[in-house]
Design an enzyme around this catalytic site. Sequence first.
Site, short mmCIF file in Angstrom:
data_model
loop_
_atom_site.label_atom_id
_atom_site.label_comp_id
_atom_site.label_asym_id
_atom_site.label_seq_id
_atom_site.Cartn_x
_atom_site.Cartn_y
_atom_site.Cartn_z
N ASP A 1 32.68 53.37 -112.55
CA ASP A 1 31.65 52.42 -112.96
C ASP A 1 32.17 51.80 -114.26
O ASP A 1 33.09 52.35 -114.90
CB ASP A 1 30.35 53.19 -113.18
CG ASP A 1 29.26 52.33 -113.78
OD1 ASP A 1 29.08 51.19 -113.32
OD2 ASP A 1 28.60 52.79 -114.73
N ASP B 1 29.89 49.69 -116.92
CA ASP B 1 28.93 49.74 -118.02
C ASP B 1 28.51 51.18 -118.32
O ASP B 1 27.96 51.86 -117.46
CB ASP B 1 27.68 48.93 -117.67
CG ASP B 1 27.96 47.44 -117.51
OD1 ASP B 1 28.77 46.92 -118.28
OD2 ASP B 1 27.37 46.82 -116.62
P1 B16 Z 1 24.58 41.79 -114.64
P2 B16 Z 1 27.30 48.95 -113.76
C1 B16 Z 1 25.17 47.39 -114.12
O1 B16 Z 1 26.53 47.63 -114.28
C2 B16 Z 1 24.41 47.80 -115.36
O2 B16 Z 1 24.41 49.21 -115.49
C3 B16 Z 1 22.99 47.35 -115.27
O3 B16 Z 1 22.29 47.68 -116.43
C4 B16 Z 1 22.95 45.83 -115.05
O4 B16 Z 1 21.61 45.38 -114.87
C5 B16 Z 1 23.76 45.51 -113.81
O5 B16 Z 1 25.08 45.97 -113.97
C6 B16 Z 1 23.79 44.02 -113.51
O6 B16 Z 1 24.52 43.38 -114.50
O7 B16 Z 1 23.22 41.33 -115.06
O8 B16 Z 1 25.66 41.59 -115.68
O9 B16 Z 1 24.99 41.25 -113.28
O10 B16 Z 1 26.66 50.10 -114.47
O11 B16 Z 1 27.15 48.97 -112.26
O12 B16 Z 1 28.72 48.68 -114.22
MG MG Z 2 26.88 52.18 -115.65
#
Ligand code: B16
Ligand code: MG
Length: 227
Positions: free
Chosen positions: A12, A14
Site C-alpha cells: 500500500d 498512503d
Molecule cells: P485519492 P491507499 C487511499 O490510499 C487512502 O488511504 C485513503 O485515505 C484515500 O481516501 C484513498 O486513497 C483515495 O485517495 O482521494 O487520492 O484518490 O491507502 O490505498 O494508498
Molecule cells: Mg494506506
Amino acid sequence: MSTSRFKAVIFDLDGVITDTAHYHYLAWKRMAEQQGVYFDHAFNEQLKGIDRMGSLELILAAAGRLYTLEEKLALADSKNLHYQELITGMTAADLLPGAVAALDAVRAAGLKIGLASVSKNAFTVLDRLGIRDKFDYVVDAALIARGKPDPEIFLKAASELGVAPADCLGVEDAVAGVAAIKAAGMFALGVGLVSVLTQADLVIAGLDGFDLAVLQQVPVRLQTPAA
Ligand code: B16
Ligand code: MG
C-alpha cells in the site's frame, strides 16, 4: 533463484511508504468541519484505505442532512484540491523510515514488487518521492471498480505480476486494506498498531521493522472465507 516463501510483495502507499495518510486526514477534517461534522483521528481511522467517494459518504452520513450528487462531487473535488496542495512540496525526504530499504531488500531477494493504492494521486506521489521505478507494477486506481476491503486491487496487482495470490505478501496500514489482503488469500503484514490491525498475520510499527527473514517464519492465520 529465490527460495522465498513469497514470490511477490504488494505494498500500500498512503501510511506505509509515506505519510500522506496525514494529509488525507487534514483535507478531510477541513471539509468535514465545514459541513458541521466533528472529525478526529478515530473517525479518520475508518477512512484509511477507503476510496474518495466512499470516504465522503461516511463523513456526510454524520452531517444530518442529505446531499445531491452535484454537491457530493463538488465536496470531493474540493477535498482533493486541498489534498493536492498539501502534497505539492513532497520530496524523497517524505519517505517513511525503512521504506526504501524494504523495497530494496525485496528486490535483492528476487521477488516482484507491486503497489496497490486506491488513491488516484498515487502516481503523482510516487514521482514526488522518486520511487516509481522501484515497482514492477503499479495498479492504476482508476481501473479498480471496488475499493478496499474488496480484494480486487490486490488480485489485480498479483495477476499483473504473474504471481498466485497465495504466494503474495501484502503490506497495509488500514483495517480495510488488511481485510482486502486477507480476502485476496494473501499473507497480510500490518503496519501500525496490533490493537487496530487485528486481522493481520503479523504487525510491525513501521517499515523500519520489515524483515523478510522473519516473515518467512510467521504462520498464516486461519481465515474465515470471504462471503
Ligand atoms: P485519492 P491507499 C487511499 O490510499 C487512502 O488511504 C485513503 O485515505 C484515500 O481516501 C484513498 O486513497 C483515495 O485517495 O482521494 O487520492 O484518490 O491507502 O490505498 O494508498
Ligand atoms: Mg494506506
